[in-house]
Design a protein around this motif. Structure first.
Motif, PDB file in Angstrom:
ATOM      1  N   GLY A  15       0.828  -1.198   0.000  1.00  0.00           N
ATOM      2  CA  GLY A  15       0.000   0.000   0.000  1.00  0.00           C
ATOM      3  C   GLY A  15       0.856   1.239   0.000  1.00  0.00           C
ATOM      4  N   SER A  16       0.193   2.370   0.105  1.00  0.00           N
ATOM      5  CA  SER A  16       0.868   3.661   0.046  1.00  0.00           C
ATOM      6  C   SER A  16       0.813   4.339   1.416  1.00  0.00           C
ATOM      7  CB  SER A  16       0.183   4.539  -1.006  1.00  0.00           C
ATOM      8  OG  SER A  16       0.717   5.835  -1.016  1.00  0.00           O
ATOM      9  N   GLY A  17       1.977   4.816   1.903  1.00  0.00           N
ATOM     10  CA  GLY A  17       2.017   5.536   3.165  1.00  0.00           C
ATOM     11  C   GLY A  17       1.647   4.681   4.359  1.00  0.00           C
ATOM     12  N   ILE A  18       2.242   3.502   4.467  1.00  0.00           N
ATOM     13  CA  ILE A  18       1.817   2.520   5.472  1.00  0.00           C
ATOM     14  C   ILE A  18       2.823   2.330   6.608  1.00  0.00           C
ATOM     15  CG2 ILE A  18       0.295   1.242   3.930  1.00  0.00           C
ATOM     16  CD1 ILE A  18       2.602  -0.704   3.395  1.00  0.00           C
ATOM     17  N   ASP A  46       5.171   4.336  -1.419  1.00  0.00           N
ATOM     18  CA  ASP A  46       5.797   5.649  -1.254  1.00  0.00           C
ATOM     19  C   ASP A  46       7.287   5.514  -0.946  1.00  0.00           C
ATOM     20  OD1 ASP A  46       3.277   6.629  -1.621  1.00  0.00           O
ATOM     21  OD2 ASP A  46       3.021   7.418   0.401  1.00  0.00           O
ATOM     22  N   GLN A  47       7.614   4.617  -0.033  1.00  0.00           N
ATOM     23  CA  GLN A  47       9.006   4.423   0.344  1.00  0.00           C
ATOM     24  C   GLN A  47       9.835   3.874  -0.820  1.00  0.00           C
ATOM     25  OE1 GLN A  47      10.639   4.659   3.689  1.00  0.00           O
ATOM     26  NE2 GLN A  47       8.950   6.110   3.893  1.00  0.00           N
ATOM     27  N   LEU A  48       9.211   3.051  -1.643  1.00  0.00           N
ATOM     28  CA  LEU A  48       9.897   2.440  -2.782  1.00  0.00           C
ATOM     29  C   LEU A  48       9.867   3.325  -4.030  1.00  0.00           C
ATOM     30  CD1 LEU A  48       8.491  -1.183  -2.340  1.00  0.00           C
ATOM     31  CD2 LEU A  48      10.818  -0.409  -1.816  1.00  0.00           C
TER      32      LEU A  48
END
Length: 285
Positions: A15-18, A46-48
């Motif tokens: 997911g995004s922003g988890i 997001d991190q990737l």
């Protein structure tokens, strides 16, 4: 008790922003209580620096690395469906997947969100009036929560989304299962909320990386109950401001726990202790 001979299980969340998710700790701690070595990894878009179109590669990589299952969250719950081999009846009906079991070379999609929301609501707001309810958000989580709201006996559900067509599609789909008179896509949020008993919020607004309110503050009023699905942070601006007005509120923590309870069973084949998982969740920072 875990020892060197304990079976191990590799799980993940896409997911995004988890980064603030409590799901890894929930699964790992319950696994330890059950004598399973559970390793749960965050796969944060997001991190990737990835977009949701990286899903095919991420899913393939998870299979190659021996993942037994994946949880799926915003913005991937609907996009992942085309990449799966099979859907459970709930996931098929809802058109959204939050749990993927990877077994024997097959990808099987499930939806535990709707039961998670329903169980949290039954416990947290068991006696509220549900004649007319407004829901914000018609995405993957919104589809599950709307199903839960109608299953719980909401007489009339009015759905709003930033994409009005998506709200209309969800309302039409729900109408085929619950009856046309019980659900509609909303046209005027001010009018709908003025007549509503409660508000259900199913968008990412309020999450740590999406701060703010999902609607104008002046539309909130005393007597309106508010149910939230966001749980990081547990106290969103919507809940805080609603409570200040005198609204009864329900945070998204219970939904997070109860969807994880069912996902744990699907991943492991072992019945988890829901009360213990609730206690674990309450001790997390």
């Amino acid at each position: 008790m875990i020892d060197s001979t304990s079976p191990s299980l590799l799980l993940g969340l896409i997911g995004s922003g988890i980064q603030a998710s409590r799901t890894p700790a929930l699964h790992e701690r319950e696994g330890a209580e059950q004598g399973l070595r559970v390793i749960y990894k965050l796969i944060d878009l997001d991190q990737l620096l990835l977009q949701a179109d990286a899903l095919p590669e991420l899913l393939q990589a998870a299979e190659r690395m021996g993942f037994a299952g994946l949880n799926i969250t915003h913005p991937c719950k609907q996009l992942i469906i085309s990449l799966l081999d099979e859907l459970s009846p709930d996931a098929s009906a809802l058109g959204a997947v939050n749990t993927v079991v990877l077994r024997d070379g097959r990808r099987i999609g499930h939806n535990t969100d709707w039961w998670g929301f329903a169980e949290n609501f039954r416990r947290g707001l068991p006696d509220v009036k549900r004649d007319r309810v407004v829901q914000l958000g018609a995405g993957g989580a919104g589809a599950a929560v709307a199903h839960a709201a109608l299953t719980l006996g909401t007489d009339h559900l009015v759905i709003f989304d930033v994409d009005p067509d998506r709200a209309r599609r969800l309302a039409a789909d729900l109408a085929t299962r619950f009856g046309a008179g019980r659900v509609e896509a909303g046209e005027n949020l001010t009018t709908a909320l003025a007549a509503a008993d409660g508000l259900v919020h199913c968008t990412p607004t309020g999450m740590a990386n999406h701060p703010g309110l999902p609607l104008p503050f002046e539309l909130l009023r005393p007597g309106l109950w508010i149910a939230e699905i966001v749980y990081f942070p547990l106290e969103t601006d919507l809940l805080r401001m609603g409570r200040a007005l005198g609204c009864r509120t329900l945070n998204g923590g219970g939904m997070a726990v109860f969807q994880a309870v069912e996902a744990f069973r699907l991943f492991t084949g072992v019945a988890p202790d829901a009360e213990r998982m609730l206690r674990h969740f309450s001790t997390m920072g």
